[in-house]
Design an enzyme around this catalytic site. Structure first.
Site, PDB file in Angstrom:
ATOM      1  CG  HIS A 167    -132.721  47.292 -78.351  1.00  0.00           C
ATOM      2  ND1 HIS A 167    -131.506  47.956 -78.352  1.00  0.00           N
ATOM      3  CD2 HIS A 167    -133.649  48.271 -78.464  1.00  0.00           C
ATOM      4  CE1 HIS A 167    -131.711  49.252 -78.454  1.00  0.00           C
ATOM      5  NE2 HIS A 167    -133.001  49.471 -78.532  1.00  0.00           N
ATOM      6  CG  ASN A 171    -130.036  45.671 -81.513  1.00  0.00           C
ATOM      7  OD1 ASN A 171    -131.156  46.014 -81.141  1.00  0.00           O
ATOM      8  ND2 ASN A 171    -128.976  45.700 -80.719  1.00  0.00           N
ATOM      9  CD  GLU A 224    -128.769  46.190 -76.831  1.00  0.00           C
ATOM     10  OE1 GLU A 224    -129.465  45.950 -77.834  1.00  0.00           O
ATOM     11  OE2 GLU A 224    -128.281  47.321 -76.613  1.00  0.00           O
ATOM     12  CG  ASP A 274    -135.019  51.424 -70.983  1.00  0.00           C
ATOM     13  OD1 ASP A 274    -135.626  52.514 -70.926  1.00  0.00           O
ATOM     14  OD2 ASP A 274    -134.839  50.817 -72.039  1.00  0.00           O
TER      15      ASP A 274
HETATM   16  C1  F6R Z   1    -135.935  53.103 -74.484  1.00  0.00           C
HETATM   17  C2  F6R Z   1    -136.192  51.833 -75.138  1.00  0.00           C
HETATM   18  C3  F6R Z   1    -135.547  51.451 -76.439  1.00  0.00           C
HETATM   19  C4  F6R Z   1    -136.072  52.268 -77.613  1.00  0.00           C
HETATM   20  C5  F6R Z   1    -135.383  51.838 -78.910  1.00  0.00           C
HETATM   21  C6  F6R Z   1    -135.800  52.682 -80.096  1.00  0.00           C
HETATM   22  O1  F6R Z   1    -136.707  53.237 -73.295  1.00  0.00           O
HETATM   23  O2  F6R Z   1    -136.899  51.101 -74.595  1.00  0.00           O
HETATM   24  O3  F6R Z   1    -135.791  50.086 -76.663  1.00  0.00           O
HETATM   25  O4  F6R Z   1    -137.456  52.085 -77.748  1.00  0.00           O
HETATM   26  O5  F6R Z   1    -133.999  51.935 -78.761  1.00  0.00           O
HETATM   27  O6  F6R Z   1    -135.319  53.973 -79.939  1.00  0.00           O
HETATM   28  P1  F6R Z   1    -135.639  55.091 -81.027  1.00  0.00           P
HETATM   29  O7  F6R Z   1    -137.078  55.326 -80.984  1.00  0.00           O
HETATM   30  O8  F6R Z   1    -134.847  56.293 -80.557  1.00  0.00           O
HETATM   31  O9  F6R Z   1    -135.174  54.556 -82.343  1.00  0.00           O
END
Ligand code: F6R
Length: 258
Positions: free
Chosen positions: A138, A136, A143, A67
């Site tokens: 995701h 959450n 989301e 992303d």
């Molecule tokens: C970013 C992504 C997100 C993160 C998730 C956890 O490329 O895919 O889904 O993996 O937000 O982020 P952290 O590791 O910062 O808690």
């Protein structure tokens, strides 16, 4: 789904990094799906270390990131282009022409999303997709209530994701509200998936992902549909699981056969 519980965050990080490195050694031209975020930073450090120790070369791999924020150009310090250069690409022999991240500053973001999905298909699909998980539930920026068969598209960040990611920006107002993200369907097309979750703030999402129900309410629960998904956890992230004895009996100390 293989649930691999490690006694520390360091052990979980080392195990998932070794797993990815093993895959690159077995297939030097493999296509990796990559993630960003705090949890994967030490995973990339470990992958860089293996490269520096000359245990692996990434010179022939192809990568696709999950992303990017809509509106940020690749040289923006908070862009995922910048993150990847800083934590992995710029520290190894990965060829920049073999890396792909959606362009958040594309004139037509919807067209960019279609182009990105097609580019993944064109190169034969992703061999191994690395994932983190949001509090959450995701994955990527899918989301809660994202379609379980979605492809690359524009998604609005949930308020809790904006809050969580604001730690990287000067203030919360600067956090982009839109992203281009692989869909859940895109992620499920990867031949193998490895996900890492560390810490107490992920334990509820980890419970919902692994023990269900399968629901768009927790996008990561879609991994229950995947035949080759491995989840790397530290003890704290695993603390709410009700079937922990079972996972530990099948994979003592998070060990998985090669
Ligand atoms: C970013 C992504 C997100 C993160 C998730 C956890 O490329 O895919 O889904 O993996 O937000 O982020 P952290 O590791 O910062 O808690």
């Amino acid at each position: 789904m293989k649930v691999l519980i490690h006694d520390s965050a360091e052990a979980a990080v080392a195990a998932i990094a070794n797993r990815i490195v093993e895959k690159v050694i077995a297939k030097p031209t493999c296509v990796l799906g990559l993630a960003t975020g705090g949890t994967v930073e030490p995973v990339y450090d470990a992958m860089v270390q293996k490269y520096e120790q000359q245990k692996v070369s990434y010179s022939r791999i192809r990568t696709f990131n999950l992303d990017e924020y809509v509106g940020l150009s690749p040289d923006h310090p908070m862009s995922y282009h910048h993150f990847m250069e800083k934590h992995l690409f710029g520290r190894t022999d990965i060829k920049s022409e073999n890396t792909s991240i959606p362009f958040g500053n594309a004139v037509n973001p919807n067209e960019e999303a279609r182009r990105y999905e097609a580019a993944i298909k064109q190169c034969g699909g992703i061999d191994c997709q690395l994932l983190g998980i949001g509090e959450n539930g995701h994955i990527g920026f899918n989301e809660p209530t994202s379609s379980l068969s979605s492809t690359v598209r524009i998604k609005t960040l949930a308020p809790e994701t904006v809050r969580a990611n604001s730690r990287y920006f000067k203030n919360i107002a600067e956090v982009p509200r839109l992203s281009i993200t692989m869909g859940i369907g895109t992620i499920l097309c990867a031949r193998e998936i490895v996900l890492i979750a560390i810490g107490d703030n992920k334990s509820k999402a980890v419970l919902e992902m692994i023990e269900g129900p399968l629901s768009a309410r927790c996008p990561a629960s879609a991994l229950q549909l995947h035949p080759h998904a491995e989840v790397y956890l530290d003890e704290v992230a695993a603390s709410q699981l009700t079937l922990r004895d079972y996972y530990e009996a099948v994979h003592p100390n998070g060990k998985v056969e090669s």
